[in-house]
Design a protein around this motif. Structure first.
Motif, mmCIF file in Angstrom:
data_model
loop_
_atom_site.group_PDB
_atom_site.id
_atom_site.type_symbol
_atom_site.label_atom_id
_atom_site.label_comp_id
_atom_site.label_asym_id
_atom_site.label_seq_id
_atom_site.Cartn_x
_atom_site.Cartn_y
_atom_site.Cartn_z
ATOM 1 N N LEU A 19 0.893 -1.049 -0.162
ATOM 2 C CA LEU A 19 -0.042 -0.242 -0.019
ATOM 3 C C LEU A 19 1.050 1.359 0.015
ATOM 4 O O LEU A 19 0.627 2.420 -0.687
ATOM 5 N N VAL A 20 1.914 1.158 0.629
ATOM 6 C CA VAL A 20 2.859 2.345 1.046
ATOM 7 C C VAL A 20 3.839 2.712 -0.522
ATOM 8 O O VAL A 20 3.726 3.750 -0.981
ATOM 9 N N GLU A 21 3.988 1.466 -1.131
ATOM 10 C CA GLU A 21 4.777 1.656 -2.452
ATOM 11 C C GLU A 21 3.687 2.176 -3.544
ATOM 12 O O GLU A 21 4.412 2.708 -4.245
ATOM 13 N N GLY A 22 2.378 1.576 -3.420
ATOM 14 C CA GLY A 22 1.589 2.239 -4.551
ATOM 15 C C GLY A 22 1.204 3.635 -4.258
ATOM 16 O O GLY A 22 1.174 4.392 -5.220
ATOM 17 N N ALA A 23 1.254 3.935 -3.068
ATOM 18 C CA ALA A 23 1.045 5.509 -2.866
ATOM 19 C C ALA A 23 2.104 6.256 -3.186
ATOM 20 O O ALA A 23 2.057 7.405 -4.026
ATOM 21 N N HIS A 24 3.393 5.599 -3.115
ATOM 22 C CA HIS A 24 4.695 6.533 -3.714
ATOM 23 C C HIS A 24 4.529 6.425 -4.998
ATOM 24 O O HIS A 24 4.840 7.587 -5.781
ATOM 25 N N GLU A 25 4.329 5.344 -5.735
ATOM 26 C CA GLU A 25 4.239 5.229 -7.230
ATOM 27 C C GLU A 25 3.165 6.116 -7.739
ATOM 28 O O GLU A 25 3.635 6.992 -8.702
ATOM 29 N N LEU A 26 1.953 6.201 -7.102
ATOM 30 C CA LEU A 26 1.028 7.163 -7.593
ATOM 31 C C LEU A 26 1.398 8.755 -7.333
ATOM 32 O O LEU A 26 1.118 9.344 -8.365
ATOM 33 N N GLY A 27 1.990 8.967 -6.310
ATOM 34 C CA GLY A 27 2.665 10.226 -6.226
ATOM 35 C C GLY A 27 3.686 10.827 -7.177
ATOM 36 O O GLY A 27 3.944 11.950 -7.432
ATOM 37 N N GLU A 28 4.528 9.403 -7.752
ATOM 38 C CA GLU A 28 5.522 9.816 -8.653
ATOM 39 C C GLU A 28 4.968 9.971 -9.987
ATOM 40 O O GLU A 28 5.482 10.087 -11.038
ATOM 41 N N GLY A 29 3.686 9.556 -10.295
ATOM 42 C CA GLY A 29 3.003 10.028 -11.626
ATOM 43 C C GLY A 29 2.735 8.543 -12.163
ATOM 44 O O GLY A 29 2.218 8.593 -13.433
ATOM 45 N N LYS A 30 3.186 7.518 -11.508
ATOM 46 C CA LYS A 30 2.815 6.128 -12.175
ATOM 47 C C LYS A 30 1.300 5.807 -11.895
ATOM 48 O O LYS A 30 0.965 5.133 -11.169
ATOM 49 N N LEU A 31 0.500 6.362 -13.006
ATOM 50 C CA LEU A 31 -0.978 6.207 -12.715
ATOM 51 C C LEU A 31 -1.468 4.724 -12.763
ATOM 52 O O LEU A 31 -2.643 4.575 -12.334
ATOM 53 N N GLY A 32 -0.856 3.773 -13.402
ATOM 54 C CA GLY A 32 -1.102 2.478 -13.559
ATOM 55 C C GLY A 32 -0.925 1.559 -12.166
ATOM 56 O O GLY A 32 -1.111 0.395 -12.065
ATOM 57 N N ALA A 33 -0.540 2.426 -10.998
ATOM 58 C CA ALA A 33 0.011 1.738 -9.829
ATOM 59 C C ALA A 33 -1.366 1.251 -9.268
ATOM 60 O O ALA A 33 -2.323 2.019 -9.165
ATOM 61 N N ARG A 34 -1.488 -0.052 -8.853
ATOM 62 C CA ARG A 34 -2.471 -0.587 -8.047
ATOM 63 C C ARG A 34 -2.035 -1.591 -6.875
ATOM 64 O O ARG A 34 -0.811 -1.896 -7.138
ATOM 65 N N VAL A 35 -2.847 -1.694 -6.023
ATOM 66 C CA VAL A 35 -2.407 -2.552 -4.854
ATOM 67 C C VAL A 35 -3.252 -4.063 -4.599
ATOM 68 O O VAL A 35 -4.624 -3.739 -4.875
ATOM 69 N N PRO A 36 -2.722 -4.999 -4.753
ATOM 70 C CA PRO A 36 -3.389 -6.320 -4.546
ATOM 71 C C PRO A 36 -4.375 -6.224 -3.365
ATOM 72 O O PRO A 36 -3.786 -5.858 -2.115
ATOM 73 N N VAL A 37 -5.714 -6.678 -3.415
ATOM 74 C CA VAL A 37 -6.390 -6.861 -2.347
ATOM 75 C C VAL A 37 -6.237 -8.053 -1.560
ATOM 76 O O VAL A 37 -6.534 -9.040 -1.819
#
Length: 489
Positions: free
Chosen positions: A201-219
């Motif tokens: 979840l933290v990595e996905g938030a960082h990736e989304l903040g860096e502009g990687k809009l395809g970042a998703r987190v497995p449920v």
């Protein structure tokens, strides 16, 4: 969090092990002691029937020898109740064949208890235990036929009292350590199951903040983290949708402003000479520069978005016909011949309608801007198995350095060109995994080929040629190749 769970599990398990192991160890020791004295009571009980019948020393010595160890049992008979004052002593301090008188009583075997203890048991009439050197003794009173009380003494060594206790304690300690290690291991695995989803979840938030809009987190993971992952993915989808809407607005802005400006510039060019005409042309050029600056700033400020998903897109043939209908009126005014090929049947592509329209307007606007009046142009649409090719060609002077033109399309323009048109086209093609090539057309001028990949895979590397390295594919009915357009009317 992981180490916190391990420490908590270690502390709790250690307390539980201590709370159960210590009392259990004490119970085991007491059980071993009870077992040893129970055996001593059975040995003493085996002599009691013989004492109630006879007090003959020889017979009693045989009974003692058969009941247990002659070195661990002694019988104390009152002197008045003995039938013989001498006989064979079994296991006495003087050796076999001797007897002793102690406290007015005849003893059989070795006496370890004190006379006071023996007298107290005879007086109380109930069994008692006493500590002696190397262990303990059981003093069991037995009523004789004469009515007097004899005392049977059974020696219980310390080794028998603690027999098996050490082994049991070692087993308990091993089980306790195994429980602690097992609980720590289980807590560590549970901690990993909780920590890994949190890290993702933290990595996905960082990736989304860096502009990687395809970042998703497995449920996955605990219920709370699963809900957090679902909320994060929903937020990311919403962000992508918002940015896609902004991209569509930027493309619409490009379509709405650049196309009328091109028409306005061409009309201003036909005003002739004069101060008013020159001022009009200068104002149009300044307005066009300002619009180009605004559009470039808007495009550079927004991050890249993902390509259209499955089922999204538009009919390329319909868009081509619509835009050519717009540009045909201006072409007739300037005496340009034009042609459209391959737009007579639907051609679905995974591209938004506004994006394709903006790309076509950008390329056709370049044709009208950089070629003389009367220069012919054509738009060809080819539908392949895995890709759709859009060819925009003209009969102008061509582009001397296609590589420099493509590089200008990726950055700021030079030599009076902003490079926005090729940048719009390049982003459109690369969003599907395709590419853009510039080459020479059969009309004698420039040919811009837009390769739109249908399945989203990266476009295969093809050999470059003098005509932009268009991959030739034979048409199933006409036998014509993709890069050979029909002749102009």
């Amino acid at each position: 969090m992981r180490w916190a769970l391990v420490k908590v599990s270690l502390a709790v398990t250690a307390m539980v092990v201590v709370a159960f192991a210590v009392p259990l160890g004490l119970v085991i020791r007491e059980m071993a002691r009870d077992r040893a004295f129970s055996n001593a009571e059975r040995e003493a009980a085996a002599v009691a029937p013989a004492l109630s019948i006879t007090t003959d020393r020889e017979q009693l010595e045989r009974v003692v020898a058969s009941a247990g160890s002659d070195a661990g049992m002694a019988v104390h008979i009152p002197a008045s109740g003995t039938e013989t004052a001498a006989g064979t002593g079994a296991g006495s301090d003087a050796g076999t064949g001797s007897a002793s008188e102690a406290g007015g009583a005849a003893d059989i075997g070795r006496q370890r208890a004190t006379d006071e203890d023996i007298a107290a048991v005879r007086e109380m009439g109930r069994a008692s235990t006493t500590e002696v050197g190397g262990g303990s003794t059981l003093l069991q009173p037995v009523a004789l036929s004469s009515g007097e009380i004899a005392v049977v003494e059974v020696y219980v060594p310390e080794s028998e009292v603690t027999n098996g206790v050490g082994t049991a304690w070692a087993v308990l300690a091993a089980v306790g350590v195994a429980l602690i290690v097992g609980s720590v291991a289980v807590a560590d695995r549970l901690g990993v199951r909780m920590v890994q989803p949190a890290r993702r979840l933290v990595e996905g938030a960082h990736e989304l903040g860096e502009g990687k809009l395809g970042a998703r987190v497995p449920v996955e993971g605990p219920d709370e983290l699963r809900r957090a992952a679902v909320a994060f993915n929903s937020m990311a989808d919403q962000v992508v949708q918002l940015l896609a809407n902004e991209r569509e607005l930027a493309a619409d802005l490009s379509h709405r402003l650049r196309t009328p400006l091109t028409v306005l510039r061409l009309n201003a060019a036909s005003l002739g000479d004069g101060l008013a005409a020159e001022q009009t042309r200068s104002a149009v050029e300044q307005l066009e520069r300002e619009v180009d600056t605004i559009i470039r700033t808007a495009r550079d400020a927004k991050p890249q978005t993902a390509a259209a998903g499955p089922g999204a897109g538009c009919d390329a043939a319909e868009v081509v016909r619509e835009r050519m209908g717009f540009w045909s009126a201006l072409a007739e005014d300037e005496g340009r011949k034009w042609r459209v090929a391959g737009a007579d049947r639907p051609v679905r592509i995974p591209v938004a309608r506004t994006d394709l329209a903006a790309s076509l307007d950008a390329l056709l606007g370049n044709v009208f801007r950089h070629t003389d009046e009367g220069t012919a142009f054509a738009v060809d649409l080819h539908n392949g198995e895995d890709a759709v090719i859009v060819l925009v060609s003209d009969a102008g002077p061509g582009i001397p350095d296609p590589g420099a033109a493509m590089a200008r399309g990726r950055g700021s323009g030079t030599d009076g060109s902003t490079g926005l048109g090729l940048d719009i086209v390049r982003r459109l093609a690369e969003s599907t995994g395709g590419d853009v090539r510039i080459g020479s057309s059969v009309l004698g001028g420039t040919e811009v080929r837009i390769w739109i990949q249908l399945d989203g895979r990266t476009a295969p590397v093809r050999q470059r040629g003098h005509r932009g390295a268009v991959r030739r594919r034979r048409h199933p009915r006409t036998g014509s190749t993709f890069n050979r357009p029909r002749s102009l009317p």
